[in-house]
Design a protein around this motif. Structure first.
Motif, mmCIF file in Angstrom:
data_model
loop_
_atom_site.group_PDB
_atom_site.id
_atom_site.type_symbol
_atom_site.label_atom_id
_atom_site.label_comp_id
_atom_site.label_asym_id
_atom_site.label_seq_id
_atom_site.Cartn_x
_atom_site.Cartn_y
_atom_site.Cartn_z
ATOM 1 N N GLY A 1 0.828 -1.196 0.000
ATOM 2 C CA GLY A 1 0.000 0.000 0.000
ATOM 3 C C GLY A 1 0.862 1.245 0.000
ATOM 4 N N PRO A 2 0.236 2.414 -0.150
ATOM 5 C CA PRO A 2 0.985 3.674 -0.168
ATOM 6 C C PRO A 2 1.887 3.818 1.055
ATOM 7 C CG PRO A 2 -1.287 4.047 -0.803
ATOM 8 C CD PRO A 2 -1.204 2.619 -0.321
ATOM 9 N N GLY A 3 3.138 4.176 0.798
ATOM 10 C CA GLY A 3 4.110 4.367 1.862
ATOM 11 C C GLY A 3 4.970 3.142 2.139
ATOM 12 N N ASP A 4 4.532 1.950 1.704
ATOM 13 C CA ASP A 4 5.339 0.745 1.899
ATOM 14 C C ASP A 4 6.623 0.863 1.084
ATOM 15 O OD1 ASP A 4 3.397 -0.334 3.510
ATOM 16 O OD2 ASP A 4 2.641 -1.747 2.011
ATOM 17 N N ILE A 5 7.683 0.260 1.585
ATOM 18 C CA ILE A 5 8.961 0.224 0.878
ATOM 19 C C ILE A 5 9.178 -1.199 0.384
ATOM 20 C CG2 ILE A 5 11.465 0.551 1.029
ATOM 21 C CD1 ILE A 5 9.975 3.169 1.424
ATOM 22 N N LEU A 6 9.374 -1.350 -0.920
ATOM 23 C CA LEU A 6 9.623 -2.646 -1.539
ATOM 24 C C LEU A 6 11.046 -2.685 -2.073
ATOM 25 C CD1 LEU A 6 6.347 -2.948 -3.652
ATOM 26 C CD2 LEU A 6 6.747 -3.672 -1.287
ATOM 27 N N SER A 7 11.553 -3.888 -2.273
ATOM 28 C CA SER A 7 12.898 -4.052 -2.820
ATOM 29 C C SER A 7 12.853 -4.871 -4.098
ATOM 30 C CB SER A 7 13.806 -4.759 -1.821
ATOM 31 O OG SER A 7 14.000 -3.962 -0.685
ATOM 32 N N VAL B 1 17.349 -2.125 -5.111
ATOM 33 C CA VAL B 1 16.610 -0.884 -5.340
ATOM 34 C C VAL B 1 15.421 -0.875 -4.392
ATOM 35 C CG1 VAL B 1 15.310 0.489 -7.013
ATOM 36 C CG2 VAL B 1 17.267 -0.880 -7.776
ATOM 37 N N ARG B 2 15.293 0.178 -3.627
ATOM 38 C CA ARG B 2 14.131 0.338 -2.747
ATOM 39 C C ARG B 2 13.165 1.326 -3.393
ATOM 40 N NH1 ARG B 2 17.310 0.790 2.993
ATOM 41 N NH2 ARG B 2 17.980 -1.390 3.067
ATOM 42 N N VAL B 3 11.892 0.935 -3.391
ATOM 43 C CA VAL B 3 10.839 1.735 -4.023
ATOM 44 C C VAL B 3 9.765 2.025 -2.980
ATOM 45 C CG1 VAL B 3 9.071 1.741 -5.819
ATOM 46 C CG2 VAL B 3 11.289 0.663 -6.269
ATOM 47 N N ARG B 4 9.423 3.320 -2.815
ATOM 48 C CA ARG B 4 8.326 3.709 -1.915
ATOM 49 C C ARG B 4 7.041 3.700 -2.741
ATOM 50 N NH1 ARG B 4 9.227 8.890 -0.682
ATOM 51 N NH2 ARG B 4 10.772 8.362 0.894
ATOM 52 N N VAL B 5 6.094 2.864 -2.351
ATOM 53 C CA VAL B 5 4.854 2.679 -3.096
ATOM 54 C C VAL B 5 3.963 3.916 -2.982
ATOM 55 C CG1 VAL B 5 2.754 1.279 -3.288
ATOM 56 C CG2 VAL B 5 4.943 0.190 -2.718
ATOM 57 N N GLU B 6 3.482 4.347 -4.150
ATOM 58 C CA GLU B 6 2.486 5.426 -4.203
ATOM 59 C C GLU B 6 1.117 4.870 -4.560
ATOM 60 O OE1 GLU B 6 4.214 8.194 -6.991
ATOM 61 O OE2 GLU B 6 5.928 8.576 -5.678
ATOM 62 N N ALA B 7 1.108 3.801 -5.384
ATOM 63 C CA ALA B 7 -0.141 3.163 -5.799
ATOM 64 C C ALA B 7 0.142 1.703 -6.132
ATOM 65 C CB ALA B 7 -0.714 3.871 -7.021
ATOM 66 N N SER C 1 3.245 -2.350 -8.399
ATOM 67 C CA SER C 1 3.394 -1.167 -7.556
ATOM 68 C C SER C 1 3.982 -0.041 -8.396
ATOM 69 C CB SER C 1 4.337 -1.462 -6.386
ATOM 70 O OG SER C 1 3.795 -2.477 -5.578
ATOM 71 N N ILE C 2 3.518 1.152 -8.149
ATOM 72 C CA ILE C 2 4.045 2.345 -8.795
ATOM 73 C C ILE C 2 4.596 3.212 -7.685
ATOM 74 C CG2 ILE C 2 3.508 4.383 -10.193
ATOM 75 C CD1 ILE C 2 1.040 2.655 -11.209
ATOM 76 N N GLY C 3 5.863 3.617 -7.835
ATOM 77 C CA GLY C 3 6.442 4.396 -6.758
ATOM 78 C C GLY C 3 7.770 5.021 -7.117
ATOM 79 N N GLU C 4 8.345 5.677 -6.131
ATOM 80 C CA GLU C 4 9.580 6.435 -6.281
ATOM 81 C C GLU C 4 10.777 5.618 -5.795
ATOM 82 O OE1 GLU C 4 11.661 10.450 -4.409
ATOM 83 O OE2 GLU C 4 9.608 9.927 -3.853
ATOM 84 N N VAL C 5 11.866 5.665 -6.565
ATOM 85 C CA VAL C 5 13.114 5.034 -6.152
ATOM 86 C C VAL C 5 13.692 5.874 -5.015
ATOM 87 C CG1 VAL C 5 15.470 4.430 -6.839
ATOM 88 C CG2 VAL C 5 13.567 4.072 -8.439
ATOM 89 N N VAL C 6 13.847 5.244 -3.835
ATOM 90 C CA VAL C 6 14.337 5.975 -2.667
ATOM 91 C C VAL C 6 15.731 5.528 -2.233
ATOM 92 C CG1 VAL C 6 12.047 6.611 -1.838
ATOM 93 C CG2 VAL C 6 13.094 4.453 -1.066
ATOM 94 N N ALA C 7 16.232 4.423 -2.819
ATOM 95 C CA ALA C 7 17.596 3.981 -2.492
ATOM 96 C C ALA C 7 18.120 3.050 -3.578
ATOM 97 C CB ALA C 7 17.633 3.280 -1.144
ATOM 98 N N LEU C 8 19.401 3.194 -3.857
ATOM 99 C CA LEU C 8 20.150 2.294 -4.737
ATOM 100 C C LEU C 8 21.352 1.840 -3.916
ATOM 101 C CD1 LEU C 8 20.097 4.554 -7.917
ATOM 102 C CD2 LEU C 8 18.810 2.438 -7.617
#
Length: 108
Positions: free
Chosen positions: A30-36, A44-50, A56-63
């Motif tokens: 869900g929104p705010g979850d961090i996936l790898s 790559v860590r991705v913060r879920v927006e949708a 999942s659609i989200g922003e790359v927050v770590a490499l």
């Protein structure tokens, strides 16, 4: 606009394969979850927006370089802050400390 990413195969670290064998504890992100995921050998860590239809659609927050822990801002065409799509089958567990120790050992 989403950056198209050809994610690495998660192999033995596949989240989906793990939960197919043991469905207890699995829930859709869900929104705010961090996936790898893995991309060109990095975590790559991705913060879920949708989350839509298994993606999942989200922003790359770590490499992160998996065995040194070194953080990067860019790998290939993928950068921090990019918006990406991450299909459930591409999600990966992050390397465990025991895996890191095994990589550092010299063969006997």
């Amino acid at each position: 606009m989403h950056r198209h990413v050809e994610w690495d195969d998660p192999g033995a670290d596949s989240v989906m394969r793990h939960y197919q064998k043991n469905p207890t504890g699995y829930s859709d992100p869900g929104p705010g979850d961090i996936l790898s995921a893995r991309y060109q050998g990095l975590v790559v860590r991705v913060r879920v927006e949708a989350y839509v239809d298994g993606t999942s659609i989200g922003e790359v927050v770590a490499l992160i370089e998996p065995y040194s822990g070194k953080r990067r801002k860019l790998i290939g065409k993928l950068a921090l802050g990019d918006t990406v799509r991450l299909a459930d089958e591409c999600r990966a567990f992050e390397p465990r400390p025991g895996d890191i120790d095994k990589q550092d050992e010299e063969p006997q």
